[in-house]
Write a protein that holds these residues in place. Structure first.
Motif, short mmCIF file in Angstrom:
data_model
loop_
_atom_site.label_atom_id
_atom_site.label_comp_id
_atom_site.label_asym_id
_atom_site.label_seq_id
_atom_site.Cartn_x
_atom_site.Cartn_y
_atom_site.Cartn_z
N CYS A 193 33.60 30.19 40.60
CA CYS A 193 32.36 29.89 39.94
C CYS A 193 31.27 30.35 40.87
CB CYS A 193 32.34 28.58 39.48
SG CYS A 193 30.79 28.15 38.45
N PHE A 202 32.80 33.15 43.02
CA PHE A 202 33.36 33.72 41.74
C PHE A 202 34.10 35.02 42.21
CE2 PHE A 202 32.37 37.04 38.64
CZ PHE A 202 32.85 36.49 37.48
N GLY A 230 34.95 27.39 36.50
CA GLY A 230 34.07 28.25 36.00
C GLY A 230 33.00 27.58 35.05
N GLU A 231 31.63 28.42 34.93
CA GLU A 231 30.85 28.10 33.93
C GLU A 231 31.06 28.87 32.80
OE1 GLU A 231 27.65 26.21 33.39
OE2 GLU A 231 28.10 27.36 31.64
#
Ligand code: SF4
Length: 251
Positions: free
Chosen positions: A19, A33, A66-67
């Motif tokens: 992320c 990420f 994660g977003e």
């Protein structure tokens, strides 16, 4: 996640590998990420859980790695697949975001009756910019407006998630400010006592407030009439609770 009072499971799915948001209390944030997951990879996580456990998944929370709203189109496609082909209705799906306003607006446009959860974690701009660095891009007043618009468009109450970090965001002042900040947003507030995570240097940066401090904060946050709950925790024993998800096998 399994529950004593029902046979079916709740699945917590990831939407990215790692992320980019880099929240300071989150083990996934330490990873950085790597890539977005496809909608099929999101759906596969549910199919895999059902196959391995032999049980039905009846609720899905997008709260893994994660977003979700930085991968919003794949997330929307996965929601359509889960509700239409896997048979889990939108009302049993929750998407959690750190506050990506364009993504919230995009979800509102789609008009899906899912639950939207905002990881707010403090009503104080400066503290929020420290613990959720991406919030520098999305100021709190605009974020509150986006949530109110979302609730209006979908006719669904939003959930405000708040990780309680001792001495950082659990002061009396912040409890009162929280109640004021969200007073015009149709929402309920979910307090999450911090789950310990280590940074790559082996440091545990925060502490969990005492039960007494948690209850005191809850009381203050309730002062404008919102429903406030303290989350029952699951998964701390296997480092799989909120904010603890990372790739141990990488070590
Ligand atoms: S809490 Fe969510 S948004 Fe923040 S770093 Fe972790 S996975 Fe990303």
């Amino acid at each position: 996640m399994s529950f004593n009072d029902r046979e079916s499971l709740s699945a917590c799915v990831s939407t990215q590998v790692g992320c980019a948001v880099a929240c300071t209390f989150c083990a996934t944030g330490f990873l950085g990420f790597t890539r977005n997951l496809t909608s099929q990879e999101v759906v596969d996580q549910i199919m895999c859980i059902q196959r391995e456990s032999g049980k039905r998944v009846s609720n899905v929370v997008y709260m893994g790695q994660g977003e979700p709203l930085l991968n919003v189109e794949e997330v929307i496609t996965s929601i359509h697949t889960i509700s239409q082909s896997v048979g889990i209705g939108c009302r049993h799906l929750t998407v959690s975001t750190s506050g990506i306003i364009p993504g919230i607006n995009r979800l509102a446009e789609e008009g899906l009756p899912i639950v939207l959860a905002l990881s707010l974690h403090t009503p104080d701009r400066k503290t929020r910019e420290e613990i959720v660095p991406i919030s520098k891009k999305y100021p709190l007043p605009k974020l509150m407006q986006a949530l109110a618009d979302y609730a209006e468009a979908t006719k669904r109450r939003v959930t405000i998630e708040y990780v309680l970090l001792a001495g950082v965001n659990d002061t009396d002042e912040q409890g009162r400010e929280l109640a004021q900040l969200v007073r015009n947003v149709p929402c309920m507030i979910n307090l999450i006592p911090y789950n310990p995570t280590e940074t790559p240097d082996g440091v545990t940066p925060y502490k969990r407030p005492s039960i007494r401090a948690q209850q005191r904060f809850k009381h203050l946050a309730e002062s404008t009439g919102k429903t406030v709950t303290i989350r029952l925790e699951r998964g701390t024993d296997i480092d799989a609770a909120c904010g603890q998800l990372h790739n141990t096998y990488n070590k």
